[in-house]
Enzyme design. Structure first.
Site, PDB file in Angstrom:
ATOM      1  N   HIS A 540     -43.170 -31.163 -29.052  1.00 22.31           N
ATOM      2  CA  HIS A 540     -42.300 -31.577 -30.002  1.00 22.31           C
ATOM      3  C   HIS A 540     -41.442 -30.548 -30.590  1.00 22.31           C
ATOM      4  CE1 HIS A 540     -45.399 -34.938 -31.199  1.00 22.31           C
ATOM      5  NE2 HIS A 540     -44.718 -35.339 -30.037  1.00 22.31           N
ATOM      6  N   HIS A 589     -44.922 -37.665 -34.309  1.00 24.74           N
ATOM      7  CA  HIS A 589     -44.179 -37.598 -32.956  1.00 24.74           C
ATOM      8  C   HIS A 589     -42.766 -37.566 -32.952  1.00 24.74           C
ATOM      9  CE1 HIS A 589     -48.233 -37.722 -30.821  1.00 24.74           C
ATOM     10  NE2 HIS A 589     -48.572 -38.331 -31.914  1.00 24.74           N
TER      11      HIS A 589
HETATM   12  C1  LIG Z   1     -44.557 -34.630 -22.286  1.00 22.65           C
HETATM   13  C2  LIG Z   1     -43.914 -34.854 -23.618  1.00 22.65           C
HETATM   14  C3  LIG Z   1     -44.675 -36.024 -24.337  1.00 22.65           C
HETATM   15  C4  LIG Z   1     -44.091 -36.227 -25.586  1.00 22.65           C
HETATM   16  N1  LIG Z   1     -44.543 -37.323 -26.222  1.00 22.65           N
HETATM   17  C5  LIG Z   1     -43.942 -37.656 -27.340  1.00 22.65           C
HETATM   18  C6  LIG Z   1     -44.713 -38.948 -27.777  1.00 22.65           C
HETATM   19  O1  LIG Z   1     -45.636 -39.614 -27.432  1.00 22.65           O
HETATM   20  N2  LIG Z   1     -43.783 -39.529 -28.696  1.00 22.65           N
HETATM   21  C7  LIG Z   1     -42.669 -39.027 -29.311  1.00 22.65           C
HETATM   22  O2  LIG Z   1     -42.184 -39.485 -30.469  1.00 22.65           O
HETATM   23  N3  LIG Z   1     -42.322 -37.872 -28.899  1.00 22.65           N
HETATM   24  C8  LIG Z   1     -42.905 -37.338 -27.647  1.00 22.65           C
HETATM   25  N4  LIG Z   1     -42.301 -36.177 -27.150  1.00 22.65           N
HETATM   26  C9  LIG Z   1     -41.176 -35.697 -27.903  1.00 22.65           C
HETATM   27  C10 LIG Z   1     -39.734 -36.412 -27.699  1.00 22.65           C
HETATM   28  O3  LIG Z   1     -39.727 -36.935 -26.420  1.00 22.65           O
HETATM   29  C11 LIG Z   1     -38.624 -35.343 -27.852  1.00 22.65           C
HETATM   30  O4  LIG Z   1     -38.776 -35.077 -29.110  1.00 22.65           O
HETATM   31  C12 LIG Z   1     -37.205 -36.053 -27.699  1.00 22.65           C
HETATM   32  O5  LIG Z   1     -37.259 -36.830 -26.657  1.00 22.65           O
HETATM   33  C13 LIG Z   1     -36.204 -35.086 -27.578  1.00 22.65           C
HETATM   34  O6  LIG Z   1     -34.875 -35.775 -27.405  1.00 22.65           O
HETATM   35  P1  LIG Z   1     -33.590 -34.917 -27.241  1.00 22.65           P
HETATM   36  O7  LIG Z   1     -32.309 -35.763 -27.360  1.00 22.65           O
HETATM   37  O8  LIG Z   1     -33.720 -33.734 -28.445  1.00 22.65           O
HETATM   38  O9  LIG Z   1     -33.968 -33.932 -25.915  1.00 22.65           O
HETATM   39  P2  LIG Z   1     -34.018 -34.655 -24.589  1.00 22.65           P
HETATM   40  O10 LIG Z   1     -34.601 -36.120 -24.535  1.00 22.65           O
HETATM   41  O11 LIG Z   1     -34.801 -33.624 -23.950  1.00 22.65           O
HETATM   42  O12 LIG Z   1     -32.536 -34.635 -23.870  1.00 22.65           O
HETATM   43  C14 LIG Z   1     -31.613 -33.360 -23.317  1.00 22.65           C
HETATM   44  C15 LIG Z   1     -31.054 -33.825 -22.165  1.00 22.65           C
HETATM   45  O13 LIG Z   1     -30.343 -32.791 -21.934  1.00 22.65           O
HETATM   46  C16 LIG Z   1     -30.250 -32.363 -20.325  1.00 22.65           C
HETATM   47  N5  LIG Z   1     -29.733 -31.237 -20.397  1.00 22.65           N
HETATM   48  C17 LIG Z   1     -30.343 -30.098 -20.864  1.00 22.65           C
HETATM   49  N6  LIG Z   1     -29.433 -28.818 -20.547  1.00 22.65           N
HETATM   50  C18 LIG Z   1     -28.671 -29.439 -19.996  1.00 22.65           C
HETATM   51  C19 LIG Z   1     -27.414 -28.780 -19.276  1.00 22.65           C
HETATM   52  N7  LIG Z   1     -27.257 -27.524 -19.431  1.00 22.65           N
HETATM   53  N8  LIG Z   1     -26.403 -29.548 -18.707  1.00 22.65           N
HETATM   54  C20 LIG Z   1     -26.635 -30.904 -18.716  1.00 22.65           C
HETATM   55  N9  LIG Z   1     -27.730 -31.578 -19.127  1.00 22.65           N
HETATM   56  C21 LIG Z   1     -28.560 -30.732 -19.840  1.00 22.65           C
HETATM   57  C22 LIG Z   1     -31.692 -32.900 -20.058  1.00 22.65           C
HETATM   58  O14 LIG Z   1     -32.009 -33.035 -18.722  1.00 22.65           O
HETATM   59  C23 LIG Z   1     -31.930 -34.080 -20.772  1.00 22.65           C
HETATM   60  O15 LIG Z   1     -31.780 -35.017 -20.276  1.00 22.65           O
HETATM   61  C24 LIG Z   1     -42.670 -35.806 -25.837  1.00 22.65           C
HETATM   62  C25 LIG Z   1     -42.222 -34.914 -25.167  1.00 22.65           C
HETATM   63  C26 LIG Z   1     -42.735 -34.406 -24.145  1.00 22.65           C
HETATM   64  C27 LIG Z   1     -41.763 -33.426 -22.987  1.00 22.65           C
END
Ligand SMILES: Cc1cc2nc3c(=O)[nH]c(=O)nc-3n(C[C@H](O)[C@H](O)[C@H](O)COP(=O)(O)OP(=O)(O)OC[C@H]3O[C@@H](n4cnc5c(N)ncnc54)[C@H](O)[C@@H]3O)c2cc1C
Ligand SMILES: *[C@@H]1O[C@H](CO)[C@@H](O)[C@H](O)[C@H]1NC(C)=O
Ligand SMILES: *[C@@H]1O[C@H](CO)[C@@H](O)[C@H](O)[C@H]1NC(C)=O
Ligand SMILES: *[C@@H]1O[C@H](CO)[C@@H](O)[C@H](O)[C@H]1NC(C)=O
Length: 611
Positions: A540, A589
């Site tokens: 997280h 989460h």
């Molecule tokens: C294994 C795991 C289990 C988890 N379990 C839970 C859970 O059960 N419940 C919960 O609430 N949360 C959980 N989380 C946390 C939650 O999923 C994250 O906090 C949330 O999805 C983050 O969202 P975001 O938009 O910040 O990033 P992300 O959803 O990671 O999105 C970032 C995106 O940007 C893209 N990206 C990155 N760098 C670049 C680049 N240079 N060029 C182009 N694209 C790029 C990535 O590929 C990705 O698609 C978990 C996370 C993981 C990894």
């Protein structure tokens, strides 16, 4: 969904941009296929949890054109993405960034893996599906930190309503009407409950109700998402009808399938952002540079209105640093000296405690027996039912630390009395880890404890020579580096021991004894050693581009990397919308908070652009 997957099957062979334009969006797999005549109002970097929400909402205005750029792969038909039970198997496959931390001092020098979604939907496609919003105190605290009442719980109500819809579990005779959580709205994301009960469930609920009268820190809750996040109850999950839902299935694909003003470029990494012009003396960051491999040809796209950086806590910090927006003290030369980029990173430490149980109904066999796995997978494909339709977690609980914890000059890091300090998660099997491989025989329950209000702080920095996004940055979570976090974890162990000592866990001789290294950890020092040798994170990470309050006299116009409207301080035309903007770590989460930030961000962007 289906239409698009057919389209993608063809995409390798012919460029979609050469097809006559229809209502359907264009999906590009190579930057050189994007016609140079295309012009975009908005470019969203990262088709992840937040990015897809923003892109979908902005494309509701048919007069605006949106380009989404994603480094990773298509999510369509990826079994570990779709099948809830198989979520852990997505790690270290084609849909993962496969990062690791630098050695963590608090973990006796161990480096731990950092899974992040490298796929449409981002981490919402590979996470463990838990849906926890956090408490009203959390959002009111963010409002107070940023000086923006729009982040307060009451003001956010209409955005929560836009995200999720409750979907009945498939086997719903076990869920009585008064067990249905009420905290969902009518949005595109499915949120549901476990489809069938497993052995620990009833024991967890009974115990919570039983202990409540002795210690109010234990209690049963039907809905930990309705403002008060405390208590033990069912794990609400981002799934419906036995399949995972993500920001890609709920937001991106429907937009791509029905609109012509949103384009997607996948398998393409943003390498940095570039200054496009100057407004007054302020640099405008309207250009996005991309490449498909290290040292490969670069293409630049320009947004006429805004670039929205949604690359996640790690990707966003890395891209900002590579673009010269970051701490001058670390980078030397910068375009904007933004000292908080890559700082303030926090994550939740977790620890598995193992118990052998007297049962023939745990799902340990499903983890060991390849034939059974094939049967269960076939059942899932045939009807989206059976063990694989659920996540490995049916029940969990959030707790406060005892008041006595805060009497000796220790201040409370949580955002308020309705927010938790610790979490307890029940798994009806042995949870194998790098340190604790699956035993070949036996039935187990794993109790996972976590500290959800940690005070340890880490950072994201560029690796030396890491001059593009093809080199992983240095990820330091600083896990268990404060005494508070260690003491809180010890208390979480004690509380979970109290919990499972209650009679419901001993009915029919269910709970037998602690197992493995944990069984030997009886003294406090042994427990701390066990903790440092076995702890991991809940994945997280937040905070690497935190938002902060305006203060006109400070060099960037206020605290943090972004202002409360998520505009990057010191530049124009650039916002950050993802988990990195969280100024504190949610005591839950994190995905729900990310969806929420994205929904409000989309509304702020529309407002600021007269949409
Ligand atoms: C294994 C795991 C289990 C988890 N379990 C839970 C859970 O059960 N419940 C919960 O609430 N949360 C959980 N989380 C946390 C939650 O999923 C994250 O906090 C949330 O999805 C983050 O969202 P975001 O938009 O910040 O990033 P992300 O959803 O990671 O999105 C970032 C995106 O940007 C893209 N990206 C990155 N760098 C670049 C680049 N240079 N060029 C182009 N694209 C790029 C990535 O590929 C990705 O698609 C978990 C996370 C993981 C990894
Ligand atoms: C992660 O590892 C898998 C398996 O080796 C690989 O297929 C995938 O491409 C890797 N991810 C990245 C971003 O390199
Ligand atoms: C498990 O199955 C074995 C073999 O059928 C049986 O002897 C045992 O009593 C069962 N245990 C429980 C707890 O049901
Ligand atoms: C627990 O301690 C015993 C006795 O010292 C030892 O034999 C055993 O290997 C230990 N178990 C684990 C899992 O560390």
């Amino acid at each position: 969904m289906k239409q698009l997957s057919t389209v993608w099957a063809l995409a390798g062979a012919l460029s979609l941009s050469s097809l006559p334009s229809t209502v359907r969006a264009a999906v590009y797999t190579n930057p050189s296929d994007v016609p140079s005549s295309n012009s975009y109002d908005f470019i969203v970097v990262g088709a992840g949890t937040a990015g897809n929400v923003v892109a979908s909402r902005l494309s509701e205005d048919s007069s605006k054109k949106v380009l989404v750029i994603e480094a990773g792969v298509d999510d369509t038909g990826v079994v570990t993405v779709e099948v809830p039970f198989l979520a852990p198997l997505a790690q270290n496959t084609a849909v993962d960034w496969n990062y690791t931390t630098i050695p963590q001092t608090g973990l006796n020098g161990r480096s731990i893996t950092v899974p992040r979604g490298f796929v449409l939907g981002g981490s919402s496609s590979i996470n463990f599906l838990g849906w926890t919003r956090g408490s009203e105190d959390l959002y009111n605290k963010i409002a107070s930190i940023t000086g923006d009442s729009g982040w307060g719980w009451d003001a956010l109500e209409s955005f929560w309503t836009k995200i999720s819809t409750f979907v009945q579990p498939t086997d719903n005779d076990q869920v009585t009407p008064d067990e249905i959580p009420q905290s969902n709205g009518n949005g595109p994301l499915d949120v549901s409950l476990p489809n069938f009960d497993i052995e620990p469930d009833e024991r967890v609920f009974e115990t919570a109700k039983l202990l409540q009268s002795q210690d109010s820190r234990f209690k049963y809750t039907v809905d930990m998402n309705a403002g008060d996040s405390l208590g033990f109850g069912y794990n609400q999950v981002t799934a419906g009808g036995g399949a995972r839902t993500t920001s890609a299935t709920a937001y991106l694909h429907p937009a791509l399938n029905s609109r012509s003003n949103i384009d997607l470029l996948i398998n393409t990494r943003v390498t940095r952002l570039l200054q496009s012009s100057t407004s007054g003396s302020t640099p405008v960051f309207g250009k996005v540079e991309v490449a498909q491999k290290a040292g490969g040809p670069k293409t630049v796209f320009q947004a006429s209105s805004e670039v929205i950086l949604s690359a996640g806590t790690i990707g966003t910090a890395q891209i900002l640093l590579l673009s010269g927006i970051g701490p001058e003290a670390d980078l030397g030369q910068v375009v904007v000296n933004s000292p908080d980029v890559g700082k303030n990173v926090r994550d939740h430490p977790l620890l598995e405690l193992y118990f052998s149980v007297n049962s023939n109904d745990t799902y340990d066999d499903a983890l060991r027996d390849a034939d059974l796995q094939t049967t269960l997978l076939n059942q899932w494909f045939a009807s989206k039912t059976g063990l694989f339709a659920d996540t490995p977690v049916n029940t969990l609980g959030f707790m406060r630390l005892p008041d006595s914890f805060f009497t000796s000059g220790v201040s409370d890091p949580s955002s308020g009395a309705k927010s938790a300090h610790t979490e307890v998660i029940f798994v009806d099997a042995f949870v194998p880890t790098a340190q604790n491989p699956m035993p070949s025989v036996g039935d187990f329950m794993t109790v996972i404890v976590a500290v959800v209000s940690p005070t340890s702080v880490g950072s994201i920095k560029l690796a030396s020579g890491g001059s593009d996004t093809f080199t992983q940055p240095l990820i330091d979570y600083g896990l268990l580096s404060t005494d508070f976090d260690v003491q809180a974890m010890l208390q979480a162990i004690t509380d979970s021991e109290t919990f499972i000592a209650a009679s419901p866990f001993h009915r029919d001789g269910f709970l037998v004894a602690p197992f493995g290294g944990f069984a030997n950890a009886t003294t406090t020092q042994q427990k701390v050693d066990y903790m440092r040798n076995n702890a991991d994170t809940v994945h997280h990470p937040v905070g690497s581009a935190k938002m902060g309050a305006d203060s006109p006299s400070s060099p960037l116009g206020g605290d943090g990397v972004t202002d409360p409207r998520l505009r990057v301080r010191g530049v124009k035309g650039l916002r950050v919308v993802d988990a990195s903007v969280l100024p504190i770590i949610p005591e839950c989460h994190t995905q729900a908070a990310v969806y929420l930030i994205a929904e409000r961000a989309a509304s702020l962007i529309k407002e600021d652009n007269g949409m």
